[in-house]
Design a protein around this motif. Structure first.
Motif, short mmCIF file in Angstrom:
data_model
loop_
_atom_site.label_atom_id
_atom_site.label_comp_id
_atom_site.label_asym_id
_atom_site.label_seq_id
_atom_site.Cartn_x
_atom_site.Cartn_y
_atom_site.Cartn_z
N THR A 455 11.81 2.64 -0.15
CA THR A 455 13.14 4.10 -0.03
C THR A 455 14.41 4.17 0.29
O THR A 455 15.24 5.10 0.41
N GLY A 456 14.50 2.74 0.48
CA GLY A 456 15.50 2.51 1.40
C GLY A 456 16.20 3.06 2.95
O GLY A 456 17.43 2.76 2.46
N LYS A 457 15.27 2.41 3.76
CA LYS A 457 15.40 3.79 4.78
C LYS A 457 14.41 2.55 5.92
O LYS A 457 13.31 2.65 5.29
N LEU A 458 15.20 3.15 7.55
CA LEU A 458 14.68 2.66 8.36
C LEU A 458 14.39 3.65 9.02
O LEU A 458 15.18 4.12 8.98
N MET A 459 12.89 3.36 8.96
CA MET A 459 12.03 4.80 9.99
C MET A 459 12.04 5.34 11.39
O MET A 459 11.87 3.85 12.54
N GLU A 460 11.89 6.32 12.02
CA GLU A 460 11.78 6.43 13.39
C GLU A 460 10.40 5.72 13.81
O GLU A 460 10.18 5.14 15.06
N LYS A 461 9.29 6.44 12.53
CA LYS A 461 7.79 5.71 13.55
C LYS A 461 7.32 5.26 12.03
O LYS A 461 8.60 5.61 10.59
N TYR A 462 6.35 4.42 12.18
CA TYR A 462 5.82 4.22 10.94
C TYR A 462 4.18 4.23 10.93
O TYR A 462 3.74 4.57 11.86
N ASN A 463 3.25 4.49 9.76
CA ASN A 463 1.94 4.47 9.93
C ASN A 463 1.21 3.63 9.73
O ASN A 463 1.77 2.14 8.98
N ALA A 464 0.04 2.94 10.75
CA ALA A 464 0.28 1.57 10.75
C ALA A 464 -1.28 1.07 10.14
O ALA A 464 -1.68 -0.06 9.88
N LEU A 465 -2.28 2.27 10.11
CA LEU A 465 -3.46 2.39 9.44
C LEU A 465 -3.14 2.54 7.83
O LEU A 465 -3.77 1.42 7.59
N ASP A 466 -2.10 2.53 7.53
CA ASP A 466 -2.66 3.21 6.44
C ASP A 466 -0.87 3.24 5.89
O ASP A 466 -0.15 3.81 5.50
N THR A 467 -0.66 1.58 5.53
CA THR A 467 0.57 0.75 4.74
C THR A 467 0.67 1.62 3.65
O THR A 467 2.41 1.68 3.28
N GLU A 468 0.25 2.75 2.84
CA GLU A 468 0.94 3.21 1.41
C GLU A 468 1.00 4.91 1.77
O GLU A 468 1.67 4.81 1.37
N THR A 469 1.20 4.48 3.29
CA THR A 469 1.66 5.99 3.77
C THR A 469 2.57 6.26 4.78
O THR A 469 2.54 5.23 6.01
N ASN A 470 3.65 6.98 4.43
CA ASN A 470 4.67 8.02 5.72
C ASN A 470 4.34 7.91 6.38
O ASN A 470 3.24 8.88 6.60
N ALA A 471 4.75 8.09 8.03
CA ALA A 471 4.30 8.45 9.38
C ALA A 471 4.39 9.81 9.14
O ALA A 471 5.81 9.66 8.94
N GLY A 472 3.47 10.55 9.68
CA GLY A 472 3.90 12.15 10.14
C GLY A 472 3.62 12.37 11.31
O GLY A 472 3.75 11.59 12.25
N GLY A 473 3.22 13.97 11.86
CA GLY A 473 2.86 13.58 13.21
C GLY A 473 4.39 14.99 13.65
O GLY A 473 5.09 14.30 12.99
#
Length: 495
Positions: A455-473
């Protein structure tokens, strides 16, 4: 305390209420950040005159009476620089100044780093984790700026607000100022820093302990509680019991389905914790309408206040204040004993929060169990037990998750947040669990690098279980920037 020229959203309450209910902006934080172009009395007068006229357009009115400044992103993401170079450029992009009040924005004496995305103001506990990266980057001046800004806020308001806007003046965030001083002293090799901010440390301590004197057993006031056994603990709190301006309509809708008179204050108290939101705060472990933050004494807050008490004892000794040194040392010893008594769960080998009404530990299993390890409060046996739970229940391919429950809230499974990767790595290494610490580092940093590559980005939070998916919620989309992710990544890579 209202200072000259400060703008409070209550000054335009009727207009603000109408704007937020009409959803004229996609993000309700947009209106909280607006800068009035005229005095509030003029804006209110015009609004009262015009709002009932035929053809009146609310959004047009707002856009003609307020300025909405959005700083342009200067980094070309398509360049795909090496991640460390990208972060170095981000430090400059995320640097803001506020030499005067603008709208709800509080002035600060020094430049500072904002988190990024929708968060374009100074945040308290974020700034400690930003400082970790600034240390690696050799940006000592900015580290000093952060400390100076915190000191200014404490001296001006008695505490560091959640963030540097007027509508955050009812709450703080996890008290990291003493840890900031420790980090700065380590960086500059200057122990005098502690003495320089002694008065500020005391002032912040008094904020958290306000109301302690005269408390009866089994009662609470503000951020202080006295257990039925007579021990002093602390909780998160907020002095207001109204909807949060930045999430106004969300709070109003959630309140309609709640059953608590202090629903808004419970919501706001959770915001003071930094964990907005998590099943950790919910009576049923499921729904935000059952939030009960005010009934909970937290292991993280009490561990941080232990560090503040230990720091005050140390600085009192440096300054030759023997009576104060004994006072703060006794407070720290009493709190350490209380942390063991109220938060340590011998049966499951984890630290839990304490429910003040039920007089028992809460059911939530969460990553704040790391604080007594990070700060060196835990015994070797306690640390070993926690390390086993961390490895078994919290460690995933993308890092450490915050809880073991998937609720849809952003501070729950499956999300991994930067602060707890550092607390986990540092705390476990401190007690000799080097291999586990290194695995946490590797898993999370690899996740960061994967998302950056994609993505070229550093995010606020990350998905730790599925490393192919971005964090949400949570209440808003995942933000990029991102201050504490940048800081922790750099620090872990150099550790």
């Amino acid at each position: 305390m209202k200072m000259k020229n400060q703008f409070y959203l209550s000054d335009i309450q009727s207009l603000f209420d109408d704007v937020q209910r009409a959803k004229i902006f996609e993000d309700q934080k947009t209106m909280t950040d607006a800068i009035p172009l005229y005095s509030t009395s003029v804006i209110n007068g015009k609004y009262d005159q015009e709002k009932h006229k035929e053809g009146f357009d609310l959004k047009s009115f707002v856009l003609s009476h307020f300025d909405f400044i959005k700083k342009e992103v200067s980094i070309q993401r398509k360049d795909m620089l090496p991640i460390e170079e990208h972060i170095e450029k981000l430090w400059d992009e995320l640097t803001h100044t506020a030499s005067e009040e603008k709208g709800t924005l509080l002035k600060l004496p020094k430049p500072y780093i904002v988190p990024g995305g929708r968060f374009n103001e100074f945040f308290y506990w974020d700034s400690y984790f930003v400082m970790l990266g600034l240390q690696v980057s050799g940006r000592v001046q900015m580290m000093e700026n952060i400390v100076e800004n915190c000191s200014y806020l404490i001296q001006t308001f008695g505490f560091v607000p959640n963030a540097s806007r007027t509508h955050f003046l009812s709450r703080s965030q996890p008290p990291y100022f003493s840890l900031m001083l420790e980090l700065l002293a380590e960086t500059t090799n200057d122990e005098k820093i502690f003495s320089r901010y002694y008065d500020t440390l005391e002032k912040e301590y008094h904020f958290w302990m306000d109301g302690e004197e005269g408390l009866e057993n089994g009662s609470a006031t503000k951020r202080v509680v006295k257990t039925k056994e007579g021990d002093i603990l602390n909780r998160y709190y907020d002095s207001e019991n109204i909807p949060r301006p930045e999430s106004y309509l969300i709070d109003i809708h959630d309140y309609e389905n709640s059953d608590g008179e202090e629903f808004y204050r419970n919501i706001r108290a959770a915001c003071e914790s930094g964990w907005d939101f998590s099943s950790r705060w919910f009576a049923d472990g499921e729904t935000i309408q059952k939030i009960e933050t005010l009934h909970i004494a937290e292991v993280d807050l009490n561990s941080l206040l232990w560090h503040l008490e230990k720091t005050l004892a140390h600085v009192s000794e440096l300054k030759g204040h023997s009576e104060k040194q004994r006072y703060y040392q006794q407070k720290a010893e009493q709190r350490k004993s209380a942390i063991d008594h109220y938060f340590w769960d011998e049966r499951t080998g984890i630290y839990r929060d304490f429910h003040l009404q039920k007089q028992t530990q809460t059911k939530s299993r969460h990553i704040a169990t790391l604080y007594p390890l990070f700060l060196g409060i835990a015994s070797k046996e306690q640390a070993r037990a926690v390390s086993e739970i961390i490895e078994k229940e919290f460690l995933y391919p993308g890092g450490l998750v915050t809880t073991t429950k998937q609720s849809g809230q952003q501070w729950d499974l499956p999300n991994a947040w930067a602060p707890y990767q550092w607390l986990g790595y540092n705390g476990l290494k401190k007690y000799g669990f080097v291999q586990l610490a290194d695995t946490i580092k590797t898993n999370w940093c690899s996740n960061i690098e994967r998302v950056y590559h994609n993505t070229g980005k550093l995010m606020e939070k990350y998905n730790a279980l599925d490393t192919e998916t971005n964090a949400g919620g949570g209440e808003y989309p995942n933000q990029d920037g991102f201050g504490w992710t940048n800081g922790v990544y750099l620090k872990l890579q150099k550790s």
